[in-house]
Scaffold this motif. Structure first.
Motif, short mmCIF file in Angstrom:
data_model
loop_
_atom_site.label_atom_id
_atom_site.label_comp_id
_atom_site.label_asym_id
_atom_site.label_seq_id
_atom_site.Cartn_x
_atom_site.Cartn_y
_atom_site.Cartn_z
N GLY A 44 24.32 38.24 44.95
CA GLY A 44 24.93 37.12 44.51
C GLY A 44 26.12 37.80 43.56
O GLY A 44 26.17 39.04 43.53
N GLY A 45 26.96 36.88 43.12
CA GLY A 45 28.32 37.35 42.32
C GLY A 45 29.34 36.52 42.03
O GLY A 45 30.25 36.69 41.90
N GLY A 46 28.98 35.11 42.64
CA GLY A 46 29.99 34.27 42.31
C GLY A 46 31.30 34.57 42.96
O GLY A 46 31.17 34.86 44.32
N ALA A 47 32.42 34.41 42.40
CA ALA A 47 33.61 34.66 43.05
C ALA A 47 33.89 36.05 43.51
O ALA A 47 34.69 36.59 44.27
N ARG A 48 32.98 37.09 42.89
CA ARG A 48 33.05 38.59 43.31
C ARG A 48 32.58 38.64 44.71
O ARG A 48 32.91 39.64 45.06
N GLY A 49 31.81 37.56 45.22
CA GLY A 49 31.50 37.68 46.73
C GLY A 49 32.83 37.88 47.67
O GLY A 49 32.66 38.31 48.71
N ALA A 50 33.72 37.80 47.07
CA ALA A 50 34.90 38.00 48.25
C ALA A 50 35.04 39.42 48.25
O ALA A 50 35.61 39.77 49.51
N PHE A 51 34.68 40.30 47.64
CA PHE A 51 34.60 41.71 47.83
C PHE A 51 33.99 42.06 49.15
O PHE A 51 34.23 42.85 50.06
N GLN A 52 32.72 41.32 49.31
CA GLN A 52 31.84 41.42 50.33
C GLN A 52 32.55 40.94 51.62
O GLN A 52 32.42 41.91 52.71
N ARG A 112 39.28 33.33 56.17
CA ARG A 112 40.18 32.14 55.93
C ARG A 112 39.83 31.30 54.56
O ARG A 112 40.56 30.99 53.62
N VAL A 113 38.56 31.11 54.34
CA VAL A 113 37.85 30.26 53.36
C VAL A 113 38.07 30.94 52.04
O VAL A 113 38.82 30.55 50.96
N TRP A 114 37.73 32.37 51.98
CA TRP A 114 37.97 32.90 50.77
C TRP A 114 39.18 33.26 50.34
O TRP A 114 39.57 33.26 49.15
N SER A 115 40.06 33.55 51.26
CA SER A 115 41.57 33.61 50.83
C SER A 115 42.15 32.62 50.42
O SER A 115 43.57 32.94 49.97
N ASN A 116 41.74 31.24 50.71
CA ASN A 116 42.43 30.23 50.20
C ASN A 116 41.83 29.34 49.25
O ASN A 116 41.99 27.87 48.93
N PHE A 117 40.80 30.08 48.50
CA PHE A 117 40.01 29.31 47.31
C PHE A 117 40.89 28.88 46.19
O PHE A 117 41.73 29.43 45.96
N ARG A 118 40.33 27.74 45.88
CA ARG A 118 40.62 27.28 44.24
C ARG A 118 39.36 26.79 43.82
O ARG A 118 38.71 26.33 44.27
N GLU A 126 44.68 34.09 44.46
CA GLU A 126 45.18 35.29 44.04
C GLU A 126 44.37 36.37 43.77
O GLU A 126 44.33 37.50 44.18
N TYR A 127 43.18 36.07 43.18
CA TYR A 127 41.91 36.93 42.66
C TYR A 127 41.23 37.45 43.81
O TYR A 127 40.71 38.45 44.29
N THR A 128 40.80 36.47 44.87
CA THR A 128 39.99 36.33 45.88
C THR A 128 40.73 37.45 46.91
O THR A 128 39.90 38.21 47.55
N ARG A 129 41.89 37.33 47.23
CA ARG A 129 42.54 38.01 48.14
C ARG A 129 42.67 39.61 47.53
O ARG A 129 42.59 40.45 48.37
N GLU A 130 42.65 39.93 46.30
CA GLU A 130 42.89 41.37 45.87
C GLU A 130 41.44 41.81 46.18
O GLU A 130 41.34 43.03 46.49
N LEU A 131 40.45 40.87 45.74
CA LEU A 131 38.86 41.56 45.97
C LEU A 131 38.72 41.57 47.49
O LEU A 131 38.18 42.88 47.96
N ILE A 132 39.11 40.96 48.33
CA ILE A 132 39.07 41.11 49.79
C ILE A 132 39.68 42.40 50.29
O ILE A 132 39.28 43.37 50.97
N GLN A 133 40.97 42.63 49.65
CA GLN A 133 41.73 43.97 50.17
C GLN A 133 40.85 44.91 49.74
O GLN A 133 40.66 46.23 50.26
#
Length: 406
Positions: free
Chosen positions: A17-25, A76-82, A358-365
């Motif tokens: 788990g990790g909340g919004a940090r899950g974007a890194f995954q 798509r979902v994580w990159s457009n989160f609010r 903005e945050y989740t996109r940077e974590l995805i990258q």
């Protein structure tokens, strides 16, 4: 080294788990989707997730036929989160929540009742309901694209870590002192239970019991994958393991704020069990490898060594979260300030709650870049080639150096 054989090892993907940090995954999964051959179905026999990792795991399971499509959907979902997609952020809801907590504390729960959580995550339930087709998990298992998928939650009634899993006919449930595995068809309530972070999101009822975030009682997060037959496990963590700088001892310490304590608790909740479990498994691997197969007897003969690959962020996600703190809805920023979230100590909590694109996109990258740095090793691990018992960043291997040798 792992044991090379003609039989391809059972490979598992474990997503904590990790909340919004899950974007890194999601970023790491993008890299995996790029390095495996085009048109490849899900390359992992077993999927095991907790909290945000459970959501990512179930999406992969429900779209196991086309792995790249599944990862593209997650992207798509994580990159457009609010934040409004995850919990209600309007001013009226935030005000009601704050007043409810204040009144309950002052009156001891009399008249208004005790609040169930700080935030209302009904929007997330609606989002998951629209995007996940649970019946497709059974299709994936029958077609051989997936062997099993597990979602872990914590039972408030039994204080047990409960892994709900759906798998092929040969899989059976398990029961240990503080953890159980229950076989059955997964549904939305299982996900909502796994992500129900205590105090922040409301608990979820399943049957006659209420459940909360799976990380709460998950002392052995690798256990579900091992019970489901994994020979090697790819773990995608969500924390940079470099230690914090030692504070200036010449200055008097500041009392930690509620926000700082909450962030610290979430960090401990989501990741500390993983490293304890990894250390334990490394010791067991060393014990097994120290005895030649023909000389193993008793319980040692029934044990198997597990190859593990660990990918974690190469940057501090708290620093990234701080850059985007003003992207949070005004009402949520006000709520955080009200619980002492004004200084740098709030960054850890922000990094879990920052469901902003903005945050989740940077974590995805970041996840994509970190995975591509070990592209060859990652491909070997997934394809079944011979690999080291443990592949992890140098600072983690150093911590395990007393129990692990190359």
């Amino acid at each position: 080294m792992g044991n090379a054989s003609s039989k391809k090892p059972v490979t598992a993907l474990v997503l904590p788990g990790g909340g919004a940090r899950g974007a890194f995954q999601v970023g790491v999964l993008k890299a995996v989707a790029e390095i495996v051959p085009k048109g490849t179905p899900n390359p992992f026999d077993v999927l095991s997730g907790t909290s945000a990792g459970a959501i990512n795991s179930v999406v992969l399971a429900s779209k196991a036929r086309r792995f790249r499509v599944a990862v593209a959907e997650l992207d798509r979902v994580w990159s457009n989160f609010r934040c409004e997609h995850v919990f209600r952020t309007d001013n009226w809801t935030m005000l009601k929540s704050s007043l409810h907590w204040l009144t309950a504390i002052v009156l001891g729960g009399f008249l208004v009742g005790t609040p169930k959580s700080l935030l209302n995550n009904a929007p997330l339930r609606a989002l998951l309901s629209r995007n996940i087709r649970f019946p497709r998990i059974d299709d994936a298992i029958k077609c051989g694209w997936l062997d099993a998928v597990a979602v872990t939650a914590a039972s408030y009634a039994t204080a047990r870590s409960t892994s709900f899993f759906q798998g092929a006919p040969g899989h059976k449930g398990w029961s240990r002192t503080r953890r159980v595995g229950i076989k059955g068809n997964l549904h939305l309530d299982h996900l909502m239970a796994s992500i129900a972070v205590p105090m922040i999101f409301p608990p979820q009822r399943i049957g006659n019991s209420y459940f909360g975030d799976g990380a709460m009682r998950q002392a052995t997060p690798l256990s579900p994958a091992i019970h489901l037959g994994a020979d090697r496990i790819l773990v995608v963590g969500i924390r940079d393991e470099t230690a914090d700088k030692i504070s200036d001892l010449s200055k008097p310490p500041e009392s930690p704020s509620f926000a700082q304590i909450a962030g610290y608790m979430l960090d401990t909740l989501f990741m500390d069990g993983l490293y304890s479990d990894l250390e334990r498994m490394t010791r067991i691997n060393q014990l097994i490898d120290s005895v030649a197969p023909e000389h193993r007897s008793g319980s040692l003969r029934r044990m198997r060594a597990i190859d593990t690959m660990l990918i974690v962020p190469s940057q501090d996600l708290r620093v990234i979260a701080h850059k985007y703190r003003k992207r949070l809805p005004f009402a949520l920023r006000g709520l955080l300030r009200g619980v002492g979230g004004r200084g740098p100590g709030e960054n850890r909590l922000l990094s879990f709650l920052m469901f902003e694109r903005e945050y989740t996109r940077e974590l995805i990258q970041l996840g994509y870049n970190d995975a591509m740095k070990v592209r060859e090793q990652l491909l070997d691990f997934i394809s079944g080639a011979d690999v080291p018992r443990l592949f992890a960043p140098s600072w983690i291997k150093k911590d395990l150096s007393a129990f692990h040798s190359d």
